[in-house]
Design an enzyme around this catalytic site. Structure first.
Site, short mmCIF file in Angstrom:
data_model
loop_
_atom_site.label_atom_id
_atom_site.label_comp_id
_atom_site.label_asym_id
_atom_site.label_seq_id
_atom_site.Cartn_x
_atom_site.Cartn_y
_atom_site.Cartn_z
N GLU B 182 0.81 -1.23 0.00
CA GLU B 182 0.00 0.00 0.00
C GLU B 182 0.84 1.27 0.00
O GLU B 182 0.54 2.22 -0.70
CB GLU B 182 -0.94 0.01 1.21
N HIS B 198 7.50 -26.85 4.33
CA HIS B 198 6.90 -28.06 3.77
C HIS B 198 6.48 -27.90 2.32
O HIS B 198 5.96 -28.84 1.73
CB HIS B 198 5.68 -28.47 4.61
N LYS B 293 -13.43 0.32 -5.45
CA LYS B 293 -14.60 0.53 -4.58
C LYS B 293 -15.71 1.22 -5.35
O LYS B 293 -16.88 0.82 -5.28
CB LYS B 293 -14.21 1.39 -3.36
#
Lengths: 315, 315
Positions: B182, B198, B293
């Site tokens: 950001e 893993h 948005k």
């Protein structure tokens, strides 16, 4: 951990809408602090020797949780015999990541028997048909022009894949990422919508020499919720189109969330094998994982410590 | 979502060892299916207008959960007034990500009042001293040679940061990643140990033209558990050293997990601002987030739909 823990994630994603109790997936040496006698703990390690799982398993027994263990043998089976803990014995000789169905299905069966989720046999049977169909359309004999997994693999050569998931395809995104890491030996990441629209999208504004190295794979489903469809397409068209090296899509198949999730995982798996071949690496080799396991066993002797704790718990 | 949801993650990480009940952080349009009247839902959106939070909030009210809301105004405050839901009003005029303390502290206070966690005042007061001290050592006036945040930012120019966290520094790793995305506008990822050992470690075997673009930041703590210390150092020395473009470390400060977690987040935040300046981008700009948005509000009209649902719930 790894190939064993993802079964828990997939169970939660796939049947989340039908779960009557919360399910936590723990990937650490101990359980969350609130886990007590009211909790059922499924200790799952394909090898049965994963030190984190063994440690969390003894933790669960010490706390008096109800415990069931799953492994193809190893210390987990041995300890369960010693302690009188119910144990499900899995077929041995596979790589943990290829044993996924053998870990997922028993988990679903146990949860159904305990009436945490409704019956899943039919769902699972149909899922296996969906997967067989995917394999037949993408098998080695099918030429690239007609083989979507091969096509996708060719597109990914030289890029770091970024897999965007959401909702019931969240852990599928994570698993597709780890298959690229483990089989194709490439750096990869996964991210989830809508969260990524609140932070990650700004990272795509970096200079193109950085962002163009990433090939985005959007997980899609023809039944995706309208909010998600709008998000995926707005993120793709307004943000990624200009910046990502490539934008690719991978579609879920089947009718239920379990089938959709597993079909996506399977497409990713097949693609990751073709990408390994294109990258001239051996998809089966796990050198770095084994190296770390051995080194940590030497440095920490965690399994010896756990054996001592198990001795102390003997009935 | 984003800067609001991370407060829940940080609360869980920091006080996990003292939590008497499970805490879930939800980042979606609806709550997990098992959330019922026995659940307390903290609906937190700094702006008060985040459509996912508003949707999950109405979901919680409809299900009869106990609900408390937090925002600096917006629809969340308006709906809470309409429905008689307790609301905590936060100071307005900040970017959501800079308002973190104003969202985290009320959450901790509420959880303490409900006797879910022990008192935290002293812990929080000392945390703010730790943060002040970090700022004084890394402020703009301190030259790079004596300023570890500036030094770290200089090292990161041109790279994509990969933040490795673990245990009580897990959500700190996630937050440091989002601050790089950001504020510094760079692609970033985070991963957790032991899980990364893993699967992810195999991805580092890719050709160096891909792996050398990543600068790894290992989160450290002088009090880190011995298993984690061994893992971090084995992963660094046996895997990353040969392949990553850079290996850097960032150390937690303070005594408690809350202080350690927040000190790491704060160091990451300051570094991300200096990296923004080095990258000649404006750390405050959130263009891509705002664009999405607006676009989604136009396409979906979710807030109108939610308003209708709220009308139907009026007492």
């Amino acid at each position: 951990m790894g190939g064993s823990a993802i079964s828990g994630d997939l169970a939660r994603d796939a049947l989340g809408d039908r779960f009557s109790v919360p399910l936590f997936v723990s990937r650490d040496y101990s359980l969350p602090p609130f886990a007590d006698r009211d909790f059922l703990v499924l200790a799952s390690s394909y090898s049965g020797n994963t030190e984190e799982t063994l440690s969390a398993y003894v933790d669960a027994v010490e706390r008096g949780c109800m415990v069931i263990s799953l492994s193809s043998g190893g210390k987990l089976e041995e300890f369960s015999r010693t302690l009188g803990i119910p144990h499900l014995h899995l077929p041995s000789g596979m790589l943990p990541r290829t044993a996924l169905p053998f870990m997922l299905i028993p988990i679903l069966t146990v949860l159904n028997k305990l009436e945490v989720i409704p019956p899943v046999e039919e769902d699972v049977m149909h899922a296996s048909e969906v997967l067989r169909d995917i394999l037949s359309r993408n098998s080695v004999g099918i030429p690239t022009a007609d083989n979507s997994a091969k096509k996708l693999a060719v597109e990914l050569v030289g890029y770091a894949p970024v897999v965007y998931g959401w909702g019931y395809l969240s852990s599928a995104a994570y698993r597709v990422m780890t298959d690229f890491q483990e089989n194709s030996k490439v750096p990869a990441k996964s991210a989830l919508l809508p969260e990524a629209d609140h932070n990650e999208v700004l990272g795509w504004q970096a200079p193109k020499n950085l962002t163009a190295l990433f090939a985005v794979i959007l997980l899609r489903d023809r039944g995706e919720p309208k909010e998600m469809k709008a998000r995926i397409e707005a993120t793709r068209d307004l943000i990624l189109k200009e910046r990502a090296g490539k934008i690719l899509e991978m579609s879920a198949e089947g009718e239920t969330n379990l089938q959709k999730s597993l079909s996506t995982v399977y497409k990713g798996l097949i693609t990751s094998y073709y990408l390994a071949i294109a990258n001239r690496v051996d998809p089966w080799k796990t050198g770095a994982i084994d190296l770390l396991k051995k080194e940590l066993e030497i440095r920490l002797k965690t399994r010896d410590e756990i054996s001592t704790r198990v001795e102390g718990l003997k009935p």
